[in-house]
Write an enzyme that holds these catalytic residues in place. Structure first.
Site, PDB file in Angstrom:
ATOM      1  N   ASN A  54      -5.564   3.958  -3.098  1.00 34.63           N
ATOM      2  CA  ASN A  54      -6.909   3.442  -2.762  1.00 34.63           C
ATOM      3  C   ASN A  54      -7.613   2.851  -3.982  1.00 34.63           C
ATOM      4  OD1 ASN A  54      -6.306   5.332  -0.532  1.00 34.63           O
ATOM      5  ND2 ASN A  54      -8.400   4.839   0.086  1.00 34.63           N
TER       6      ASN A  54
ATOM      7  N   THR B  20       0.818  -1.208   0.000  1.00 32.49           N
ATOM      8  CA  THR B  20       0.000   0.000   0.000  1.00 32.49           C
ATOM      9  C   THR B  20       0.856   1.263   0.000  1.00 32.49           C
ATOM     10  OG1 THR B  20      -1.547   1.241   1.383  1.00 32.49           O
ATOM     11  CG2 THR B  20      -0.086  -0.261   2.527  1.00 32.49           C
ATOM     12  N   ASP B  21       0.266   2.364  -0.468  1.00 32.59           N
ATOM     13  CA  ASP B  21       0.958   3.660  -0.384  1.00 32.59           C
ATOM     14  C   ASP B  21       0.987   4.192   1.054  1.00 32.59           C
ATOM     15  OD1 ASP B  21      -1.734   4.364  -0.126  1.00 32.59           O
ATOM     16  OD2 ASP B  21      -1.727   5.869  -1.732  1.00 32.59           O
ATOM     17  N   GLU B  22       0.178   3.589   1.949  1.00 31.98           N
ATOM     18  CA  GLU B  22       0.103   4.116   3.324  1.00 31.98           C
ATOM     19  C   GLU B  22       1.420   3.929   4.085  1.00 31.98           C
ATOM     20  OE1 GLU B  22      -3.395   3.304   5.555  1.00 31.98           O
ATOM     21  OE2 GLU B  22      -4.711   3.618   3.841  1.00 31.98           O
TER      22      GLU B  22
ATOM     23  N   ARG C  64     -11.186  10.017  12.354  1.00 30.52           N
ATOM     24  CA  ARG C  64     -10.424   8.789  12.604  1.00 30.52           C
ATOM     25  C   ARG C  64      -9.192   9.164  13.433  1.00 30.52           C
ATOM     26  NH1 ARG C  64      -8.416   5.678   7.292  1.00 30.52           N
ATOM     27  NH2 ARG C  64     -10.367   4.536   7.536  1.00 30.52           N
TER      28      ARG C  64
ATOM     29  N   GLY D 179      -5.547   9.601  14.387  1.00 24.61           N
ATOM     30  CA  GLY D 179      -4.316   9.522  13.594  1.00 24.61           C
ATOM     31  C   GLY D 179      -4.550   9.588  12.093  1.00 24.61           C
ATOM     32  N   HIS D 180      -5.657  10.171  11.673  1.00 24.43           N
ATOM     33  CA  HIS D 180      -6.074  10.196  10.260  1.00 24.43           C
ATOM     34  C   HIS D 180      -5.025  10.849   9.363  1.00 24.43           C
ATOM     35  CE1 HIS D 180      -9.885  10.933   7.578  1.00 24.43           C
ATOM     36  NE2 HIS D 180      -8.968  10.187   6.977  1.00 24.43           N
TER      37      HIS D 180
HETATM   38  P1  NAD Z   1      -9.615  -7.541   1.640  1.00 28.58           P
HETATM   39  O1  NAD Z   1      -9.688  -7.259   3.096  1.00 28.58           O
HETATM   40  O2  NAD Z   1     -10.782  -7.274   0.771  1.00 28.58           O
HETATM   41  O3  NAD Z   1      -9.253  -9.092   1.438  1.00 28.58           O
HETATM   42  C1  NAD Z   1      -8.275  -9.758   2.193  1.00 28.58           C
HETATM   43  C2  NAD Z   1      -8.365 -11.249   1.891  1.00 28.58           C
HETATM   44  O4  NAD Z   1      -7.325 -11.921   2.621  1.00 28.58           O
HETATM   45  C3  NAD Z   1      -9.697 -11.878   2.329  1.00 28.58           C
HETATM   46  O5  NAD Z   1     -10.175 -12.755   1.321  1.00 28.58           O
HETATM   47  C4  NAD Z   1      -9.320 -12.659   3.570  1.00 28.58           C
HETATM   48  O6  NAD Z   1     -10.141 -13.798   3.804  1.00 28.58           O
HETATM   49  C5  NAD Z   1      -7.876 -13.039   3.284  1.00 28.58           C
HETATM   50  N1  NAD Z   1      -7.101 -13.280   4.515  1.00 28.58           N
HETATM   51  C6  NAD Z   1      -7.017 -12.444   5.588  1.00 28.58           C
HETATM   52  N2  NAD Z   1      -6.223 -13.006   6.534  1.00 28.58           N
HETATM   53  C7  NAD Z   1      -5.797 -14.194   6.029  1.00 28.58           C
HETATM   54  C8  NAD Z   1      -4.945 -15.212   6.515  1.00 28.58           C
HETATM   55  N3  NAD Z   1      -4.393 -15.130   7.740  1.00 28.58           N
HETATM   56  N4  NAD Z   1      -4.692 -16.285   5.732  1.00 28.58           N
HETATM   57  C9  NAD Z   1      -5.257 -16.390   4.503  1.00 28.58           C
HETATM   58  N5  NAD Z   1      -6.084 -15.459   3.991  1.00 28.58           N
HETATM   59  C10 NAD Z   1      -6.348 -14.370   4.739  1.00 28.58           C
HETATM   60  O7  NAD Z   1      -8.319  -6.797   1.135  1.00 28.58           O
HETATM   61  P2  NAD Z   1      -8.074  -6.026  -0.247  1.00 28.58           P
HETATM   62  O8  NAD Z   1      -8.622  -4.662  -0.139  1.00 28.58           O
HETATM   63  O9  NAD Z   1      -8.453  -6.900  -1.374  1.00 28.58           O
HETATM   64  O10 NAD Z   1      -6.480  -5.890  -0.208  1.00 28.58           O
HETATM   65  C11 NAD Z   1      -5.655  -6.939  -0.678  1.00 28.58           C
HETATM   66  C12 NAD Z   1      -4.198  -6.555  -0.465  1.00 28.58           C
HETATM   67  O11 NAD Z   1      -3.910  -5.363  -1.154  1.00 28.58           O
HETATM   68  C13 NAD Z   1      -3.838  -6.313   0.993  1.00 28.58           C
HETATM   69  O12 NAD Z   1      -2.552  -6.840   1.216  1.00 28.58           O
HETATM   70  C14 NAD Z   1      -3.839  -4.806   1.121  1.00 28.58           C
HETATM   71  O13 NAD Z   1      -2.938  -4.386   2.127  1.00 28.58           O
HETATM   72  C15 NAD Z   1      -3.362  -4.402  -0.258  1.00 28.58           C
HETATM   73  N6  NAD Z   1      -3.823  -3.075  -0.725  1.00 28.58           N
HETATM   74  C16 NAD Z   1      -5.157  -2.749  -0.668  1.00 28.58           C
HETATM   75  C17 NAD Z   1      -5.584  -1.514  -1.186  1.00 28.58           C
HETATM   76  C18 NAD Z   1      -7.041  -1.129  -1.168  1.00 28.58           C
HETATM   77  O14 NAD Z   1      -7.378   0.004  -1.524  1.00 28.58           O
HETATM   78  N7  NAD Z   1      -7.974  -1.990  -0.802  1.00 28.58           N
HETATM   79  C19 NAD Z   1      -4.647  -0.655  -1.742  1.00 28.58           C
HETATM   80  C20 NAD Z   1      -3.307  -1.012  -1.777  1.00 28.58           C
HETATM   81  C21 NAD Z   1      -2.908  -2.234  -1.275  1.00 28.58           C
HETATM   82  O1  DAU Z   2      -4.158   3.902   0.362  1.00 30.85           O
HETATM   83  C1  DAU Z   2      -4.364   2.526   0.221  1.00 30.85           C
HETATM   84  C2  DAU Z   2      -5.255   2.021   1.332  1.00 30.85           C
HETATM   85  O2  DAU Z   2      -6.569   2.472   1.036  1.00 30.85           O
HETATM   86  C3  DAU Z   2      -5.225   0.502   1.480  1.00 30.85           C
HETATM   87  O3  DAU Z   2      -3.934   0.100   1.850  1.00 30.85           O
HETATM   88  C4  DAU Z   2      -6.246   0.048   2.525  1.00 30.85           C
HETATM   89  O4  DAU Z   2      -6.272  -1.370   2.577  1.00 30.85           O
HETATM   90  C5  DAU Z   2      -7.608   0.573   2.125  1.00 30.85           C
HETATM   91  O5  DAU Z   2      -8.568   0.221   3.118  1.00 30.85           O
HETATM   92  C6  DAU Z   2      -7.577   2.096   1.947  1.00 30.85           C
HETATM   93  O6  DAU Z   2      -7.370   2.749   3.216  1.00 30.85           O
HETATM   94  P1  DAU Z   2      -8.168   4.077   3.632  1.00 30.85           P
HETATM   95  O7  DAU Z   2      -8.141   4.214   5.108  1.00 30.85           O
HETATM   96  O8  DAU Z   2      -7.713   5.241   2.814  1.00 30.85           O
HETATM   97  O9  DAU Z   2      -9.651   3.657   3.106  1.00 30.85           O
HETATM   98  P2  DAU Z   2     -11.096   3.881   3.721  1.00 30.85           P
HETATM   99  O10 DAU Z   2     -12.074   3.495   2.662  1.00 30.85           O
HETATM  100  O11 DAU Z   2     -11.245   3.244   5.064  1.00 30.85           O
HETATM  101  O12 DAU Z   2     -11.167   5.451   3.923  1.00 30.85           O
HETATM  102  C7  DAU Z   2     -10.974   6.363   2.842  1.00 30.85           C
HETATM  103  C8  DAU Z   2     -11.032   7.766   3.396  1.00 30.85           C
HETATM  104  O13 DAU Z   2     -12.383   8.037   3.791  1.00 30.85           O
HETATM  105  C9  DAU Z   2     -10.193   7.962   4.647  1.00 30.85           C
HETATM  106  O14 DAU Z   2      -9.642   9.281   4.621  1.00 30.85           O
HETATM  107  C10 DAU Z   2     -11.194   7.839   5.798  1.00 30.85           C
HETATM  108  C11 DAU Z   2     -12.488   8.360   5.188  1.00 30.85           C
HETATM  109  N1  DAU Z   2     -13.733   7.740   5.661  1.00 30.85           N
HETATM  110  C12 DAU Z   2     -13.821   6.375   5.707  1.00 30.85           C
HETATM  111  C13 DAU Z   2     -14.995   5.772   6.120  1.00 30.85           C
HETATM  112  C14 DAU Z   2     -15.087   4.262   6.193  1.00 30.85           C
HETATM  113  C15 DAU Z   2     -14.818   8.551   5.985  1.00 30.85           C
HETATM  114  O15 DAU Z   2     -14.730   9.782   5.915  1.00 30.85           O
HETATM  115  N2  DAU Z   2     -15.987   7.949   6.380  1.00 30.85           N
HETATM  116  C16 DAU Z   2     -16.112   6.581   6.474  1.00 30.85           C
HETATM  117  O16 DAU Z   2     -17.204   6.101   6.883  1.00 30.85           O
END
Ligand code: NAD
Ligand code: DAU
Length: 352
Positions: free
Chosen positions: A187, A133-135, A290, A292-293
């Site tokens: 994201n 992730t970029d985080e 949140r 530590g947002h």
């Molecule tokens: P998600 O939470 O939708 O899915 C995670 C999956 O991993 C689920 O199917 C869950 O069952 C499985 N899992 C969790 N713990 C496990 C374990 N101990 N053993 C086996 N399987 C397990 O996540 P996502 O949003 O699809 O993200 C996938 C990956 O991409 C993560 O590594 C996340 O950090 C990274 N990522 C996500 C985003 C985003 O915006 N969602 C952005 C950048 C990177």
């Molecule tokens: O940047 C990549 C990351 O993006 C991934 O690594 C994470 O897995 C993924 O969950 C996502 O993280 P964020 O914290 O940015 O995503 P989230 O959808 O939880 O929140 C997006 C923004 O919106 C964040 O600034 C918090 C805000 N938010 C979130 C929720 C759930 C709100 O304002 N209201 C809400 O109800």
């Protein structure tokens, strides 16, 4: 190619698997524990393919990981399994350390053992790709972009656990010669997104006539990438990326959270107007921030563009329109999650 996808029942993992089965000749083994975030119905479109297999197991279980590797014999491990939600990491960081840090360690050890047992030709093809992730880079002010050389500065339990796992992956590359790849992406959004995340949560709550919770003042900025574009980027990296390299992936689509929420309301107003004649934006409610947002994330994705020819294919407006329509057309998918797992209540505020 044979590709073992950990976390393949999750949001991004399932998009990758659908892409690999529908648009390539690769074979896929999904390795997934099916936590609350693992949704098998997201894999239904490919479940009957002879090139798709599924095993339910934990990445912390070294024996199961070794068995999957030795039975399936992948050329690529695409490691996506993780705890992924920042708000949940605030409420319960322990699971994030277990899965993201210890789980990645187990994956690396087992992948190394498997790699060492391969012949030279198979070793030359093997890749361990960590999806991150970029985080990990922390939070930006108004200016600047994260590049592949930006120093790590993770600030939530989630991002700290992902930073730790990135470091482990690179260490296994440098020390043991495992051919590793790391991608750090912004994201994602799109179909099959679990309703805890901002975009699906807002769409679903809007349709249910509920308040639309915007954390703090809504000025936090994220860079948004349509999930299928991320899946294409991952494929480009594990097929053509150079071992040892890191690639940033982003959508060139920075938006303030309030702009994202208003964009969703705009599409809903056009496609499914409220029956009382009001706009969905009436439901927007500013709520406690949140803890530590992070203020702003923004990605410089020029390396993957120059070196691998990858670009996002959709603008944010195209992607949001498509996403809102998908949620309107696929209520069965999300209603089941609302009924059985998570009903869009606030998470992560307890320690603020
Ligand atoms: P998600 O939470 O939708 O899915 C995670 C999956 O991993 C689920 O199917 C869950 O069952 C499985 N899992 C969790 N713990 C496990 C374990 N101990 N053993 C086996 N399987 C397990 O996540 P996502 O949003 O699809 O993200 C996938 C990956 O991409 C993560 O590594 C996340 O950090 C990274 N990522 C996500 C985003 C985003 O915006 N969602 C952005 C950048 C990177
Ligand atoms: O940047 C990549 C990351 O993006 C991934 O690594 C994470 O897995 C993924 O969950 C996502 O993280 P964020 O914290 O940015 O995503 P989230 O959808 O939880 O929140 C997006 C923004 O919106 C964040 O600034 C918090 C805000 N938010 C979130 C929720 C759930 C709100 O304002 N209201 C809400 O109800």
């Amino acid at each position: 190619m044979r590709i073992l996808v950990t976390g393949g029942a999750g949001f991004i993992g399932s998009a990758l698997v659908r892409r690999l089965i529908e648009h390539t000749d690769h074979e896929v083994l999904v390795y997934d524990k099916l936590t609350y975030a693992g949704v098998l119905s997201s894999l239904e479109p490919v479940a009957s393919s002879p090139r798709y297999r599924f095993v339910q197991a934990d990445i912390i279980d070294a024996e199961s990981v070794a068995r999957a590797l030795n039975d399936f014999k992948p050329q690529v491990v695409a490691h996506l399994a993780a705890e992924s939600h920042v708000d949940r990491s605030i409420d319960g960081p322990g699971e994030f350390v277990q899965t993201n840090v210890v789980g990645t360690f187990v994956m690396l050890q087992q992948a190394l053992g498997y790699y060492r047992g391969l012949n030279e030709a198979d070793q030359a093809c093997f890749r361990f790709h960590h999806i991150s992730t970029d985080e990990v880079f922390g939070s930006l002010g108004d200016e600047g972009l994260f590049t592949e050389t930006t120093a790590y500065d993770p600030r939530s339990p989630y991002s700290a656990s992902k930073a730790a796992s990135d470091h482990l992956v690179r260490a296994w590359g440098h020390t043991y010669g495992l051919p590793v790849l790391v991608t750090n992406c912004s994201n994602n959004y799109g179909p099959y997104h679990f309703p805890e995340k901002l975009i699906p949560l807002i769409i679903i709550r809007a349709l249910n006539g509920e308040q639309l919770p915007v954390y703090g003042d809504g000025t936090n900025v994220r860079d948004w990438l349509f999930v299928d574009d991320h899946a294409r980027a991952l494929q480009a990296v594990f097929e053509r990326g150079a071992p040892g390299e890191t690639y940033n992936v982003g959508g060139n689509a920075e938006r303030k959270n309030i702009e994202v929420v208003r964009a969703i309301c705009g599409v809903l107003d056009a496609v499914r107007p409220r029956t009382d004649g009001q706009g969905y934006a009436e439901q927007i409610t500013y709520v406690a921030d949140r803890p530590g947002h992070d203020q702003r994330y923004a990605i410089d994705a020029s390396k993957i563009s120059t070196e691998l020819g990858w670009e996002p294919s959709k603008t944010f407006e195209e992607g949001i329109d498509l996403t809102v329509r998908w949620y309107l057309d696929n209520q069965v998918w999300w209603q089941d999650i609302l009924d059985s797992r998570y009903a869009t209540q606030r998470l992560g505020a307890a320690h603020g």
